[in-house]
Design a protein around this motif. Sequence first.
Motif, short mmCIF file in Angstrom:
data_model
loop_
_atom_site.label_atom_id
_atom_site.label_comp_id
_atom_site.label_asym_id
_atom_site.label_seq_id
_atom_site.Cartn_x
_atom_site.Cartn_y
_atom_site.Cartn_z
N LEU A 162 0.73 -1.05 -0.09
CA LEU A 162 0.08 -0.09 0.02
C LEU A 162 0.89 1.37 -0.08
CD1 LEU A 162 -2.91 1.50 0.41
CD2 LEU A 162 -2.36 1.34 2.85
N LYS A 163 0.72 1.96 -1.01
CA LYS A 163 1.47 3.29 -1.05
C LYS A 163 0.46 4.25 -0.53
CE LYS A 163 4.82 1.55 -4.43
NZ LYS A 163 5.49 1.92 -5.53
N THR A 168 5.37 3.70 1.76
CA THR A 168 5.00 2.52 1.36
C THR A 168 4.88 1.37 2.56
OG1 THR A 168 5.97 2.76 -0.78
CG2 THR A 168 5.55 0.44 -0.07
N PHE A 169 3.76 0.93 2.63
CA PHE A 169 3.30 -0.11 3.67
C PHE A 169 3.29 -1.41 3.14
CE2 PHE A 169 0.46 -3.15 6.08
CZ PHE A 169 1.22 -2.86 7.27
N THR A 170 4.12 -2.42 3.43
CA THR A 170 3.98 -3.87 2.99
C THR A 170 3.59 -4.76 4.17
OG1 THR A 170 6.24 -4.45 3.48
CG2 THR A 170 5.60 -3.45 1.30
N SER A 171 2.97 -5.88 3.89
CA SER A 171 2.58 -7.09 4.89
C SER A 171 2.43 -8.22 4.16
CB SER A 171 1.42 -6.46 5.69
OG SER A 171 0.15 -6.76 5.08
N PRO A 172 2.39 -9.54 4.74
CA PRO A 172 2.14 -10.74 4.46
C PRO A 172 0.60 -10.47 4.17
CG PRO A 172 3.10 -11.04 6.55
CD PRO A 172 2.92 -9.59 6.36
N ALA A 173 0.09 -11.25 3.12
CA ALA A 173 -1.14 -11.12 2.40
C ALA A 173 -1.78 -12.51 2.03
CB ALA A 173 -1.47 -10.01 1.60
N PHE A 174 -2.95 -12.67 2.03
CA PHE A 174 -3.66 -13.78 1.62
C PHE A 174 -4.84 -13.69 0.70
CE2 PHE A 174 -2.12 -14.27 5.90
CZ PHE A 174 -1.50 -15.59 5.95
N GLU A 175 -5.08 -14.25 -0.58
CA GLU A 175 -6.09 -14.22 -1.44
C GLU A 175 -7.09 -15.22 -1.01
OE1 GLU A 175 -4.07 -13.84 -5.00
OE2 GLU A 175 -3.82 -11.54 -5.01
N ASN A 177 -11.37 -16.58 -0.56
CA ASN A 177 -12.72 -16.29 -0.36
C ASN A 177 -13.18 -15.03 -1.28
OD1 ASN A 177 -14.95 -17.55 1.00
ND2 ASN A 177 -15.39 -15.35 1.96
N GLY A 178 -12.36 -14.68 -2.19
CA GLY A 178 -12.72 -13.75 -3.04
C GLY A 178 -12.15 -12.27 -2.49
N VAL A 179 -11.44 -12.14 -1.27
CA VAL A 179 -11.09 -11.02 -0.67
C VAL A 179 -9.61 -11.07 -0.56
CG1 VAL A 179 -13.22 -10.54 0.34
CG2 VAL A 179 -11.72 -11.85 1.55
N LEU A 180 -8.75 -10.06 -0.19
CA LEU A 180 -7.44 -10.01 0.13
C LEU A 180 -7.43 -9.58 1.69
CD1 LEU A 180 -4.48 -9.81 -0.67
CD2 LEU A 180 -4.74 -7.31 -0.47
N VAL A 181 -6.85 -10.59 2.54
CA VAL A 181 -6.58 -10.42 3.82
C VAL A 181 -5.05 -9.82 3.88
CG1 VAL A 181 -6.55 -11.60 5.95
CG2 VAL A 181 -7.91 -12.54 4.41
N TRP A 182 -5.09 -8.69 4.66
CA TRP A 182 -3.62 -7.86 4.63
C TRP A 182 -3.71 -7.13 5.93
CZ3 TRP A 182 -2.85 -2.45 4.35
CH2 TRP A 182 -3.79 -1.76 4.05
N GLY A 183 -2.34 -6.41 5.88
CA GLY A 183 -2.23 -5.65 7.22
C GLY A 183 -2.23 -6.47 8.62
N PHE A 184 -2.71 -5.79 9.72
CA PHE A 184 -2.80 -6.34 10.80
C PHE A 184 -3.34 -7.70 10.89
CE2 PHE A 184 -5.24 -7.60 14.82
CZ PHE A 184 -4.12 -7.06 15.89
N THR A 185 -4.56 -8.01 10.12
CA THR A 185 -5.17 -9.35 10.46
C THR A 185 -4.05 -10.35 9.89
OG1 THR A 185 -7.22 -8.62 10.32
CG2 THR A 185 -6.98 -10.86 9.75
#
Length: 212
Positions: A162-163, A168-175, A177-185
């Motif tokens: 995310l810019k 610029t913020f980066t995090s692990p993420a998961f795609e 159920n049709g959504v992106l899980v990112w950030g704190f979660t």
Amino acid sequence: MRSGEVDPFDPRWHPKVVGNKAREAAVLVLFGVLDDVPAASDRPLAPADLDVLLLERAQTLGSHPGQVAFPGGSRDPEDASLVDCALREAVEETGLDPTGVDVLAELPALGLGASGFLVTPVLAWWAAPSPVDVVDFAESAQVFRTPIRDLLDPANRVTGVLKRRGVTFTSPAFEVNGVLVWGFTAMVLDALLDGLGWSVPWDRDRKHYISP
């Protein structure tokens, strides 16, 4: 570190400095058994047998609209503890029956500098699953149980980028159920999967750019 433990000294768990006015909050990290796993089995449960409860925040919210999160929120004066806070919020957001939840541990709090919250993940086991769904569509777009096997699948793993305002913020993420899980979660899930010894290698150079 032995399998089944989470390293509290992992830097991903360290609270950021959010000042003396940090507001307490808690989220419920609720693991359970997939509905299609037989109730009686001669083998121990494996990660592929499990799921975790998540929700997608409503797009109309002023804070973190559309983001995927654990059930949870800020601590109210009537909450006797952060565990009570996490369970109350989960009931209000998903209709969860808290009598079927066994609380396992409070994980180290994470400070969210941007919002001023100090958030405690409450790790729990869904001993007696109950129906869950959106309680208020002004708050949540969907409530869903995500299979752990989907979170572990390298094809579903990306680095979220995310810019915003030159930062610029980066995090692990998961795609999933049709959504992106990112950030704190996603950071909490990533640290848990690593700490439990469940993670498998994935391509950290595969990026998903997030619209600010």
